[in-house]
Design a protein around this motif. Structure first.
Motif, PDB file in Angstrom:
ATOM      1  N   VAL A 198       0.757  -1.053   0.065  1.00  0.00           N
ATOM      2  CA  VAL A 198      -0.183   0.105   0.046  1.00  0.00           C
ATOM      3  C   VAL A 198       0.686   1.199   0.036  1.00  0.00           C
ATOM      4  O   VAL A 198       1.935   1.451   0.897  1.00  0.00           O
ATOM      5  N   ARG A 199       0.686   2.062  -0.873  1.00  0.00           N
ATOM      6  CA  ARG A 199       1.273   3.410  -0.836  1.00  0.00           C
ATOM      7  C   ARG A 199       0.638   4.568  -0.630  1.00  0.00           C
ATOM      8  O   ARG A 199      -0.673   4.634  -0.872  1.00  0.00           O
ATOM      9  N   GLY A 200       1.296   5.553  -0.225  1.00  0.00           N
ATOM     10  CA  GLY A 200       0.366   6.883   0.282  1.00  0.00           C
ATOM     11  C   GLY A 200       0.579   6.995   1.896  1.00  0.00           C
ATOM     12  O   GLY A 200       0.979   6.272   2.567  1.00  0.00           O
ATOM     13  N   ASP A 201      -0.043   8.288   2.026  1.00  0.00           N
ATOM     14  CA  ASP A 201       0.292   8.571   3.252  1.00  0.00           C
ATOM     15  C   ASP A 201      -1.169   8.442   4.141  1.00  0.00           C
ATOM     16  O   ASP A 201      -1.965   9.252   4.224  1.00  0.00           O
ATOM     17  N   PHE A 202      -1.599   7.220   4.528  1.00  0.00           N
ATOM     18  CA  PHE A 202      -2.628   6.799   5.128  1.00  0.00           C
ATOM     19  C   PHE A 202      -2.764   6.941   6.682  1.00  0.00           C
ATOM     20  O   PHE A 202      -1.718   6.435   7.230  1.00  0.00           O
TER      21      PHE A 202
END
Ligand SMILES: [Zn+2]
Length: 120
Positions: free
Chosen positions: A98-102
């Motif tokens: 999972v990529r991104g700033d979650f």
């Protein structure tokens, strides 16, 4: 793994399909009418080959877009030319990555407070 068709050895008409490896096809067969069920000879289920199609891409071997008439010709054509089918292309990510700033917990907490706060 293949599917095997079984029938009652006593002849009651009961039939059943089992899903086994070839090596284990006769191991621990179920019983019916007090006897072990027998394997029944049936026509194998075979997926048909693909029908002929005109490729939209050029083959490096001929410089022309060929007519592909089998799965193996399709695979060879893609491999020989370094092509990838639409939908099978790599997206540069590993499975489960999972990529991104979650910050799901933070987002839910903030949203919950906004909803609760708006009703008070
Ligand atoms: Zn039976």
């Amino acid at each position: 793994m293949p599917i095997y068709a079984l029938q009652c050895s006593a002849g009651c008409g009961q039939e059943r399909d089992i899903y086994r490896t070839i090596a284990e096809r006769d191991r621990d067969l179920p019983s019916c009418c007090g006897t072990v069920m027998a394997r029944k000879v049936v026509a194998p289920m075979v997926a048909p080959d693909i029908g002929p199609y005109q490729a939209v891409a050029v083959d490096v071997a001929t410089g022309k877009a060929p007519v592909i008439n089998s799965r193996s010709a399709h695979r060879d054509f893609l491999k020989r030319n370094g092509y990838t089918e639409v939908g099978n292309e790599s997206v540069g990510r590993k499975a489960g990555e999972v990529r991104g700033d979650f910050n799901l917990r933070g987002d839910l907490t903030r949203a919950t407070r906004e909803v609760i706060g708006s009703k008070r």
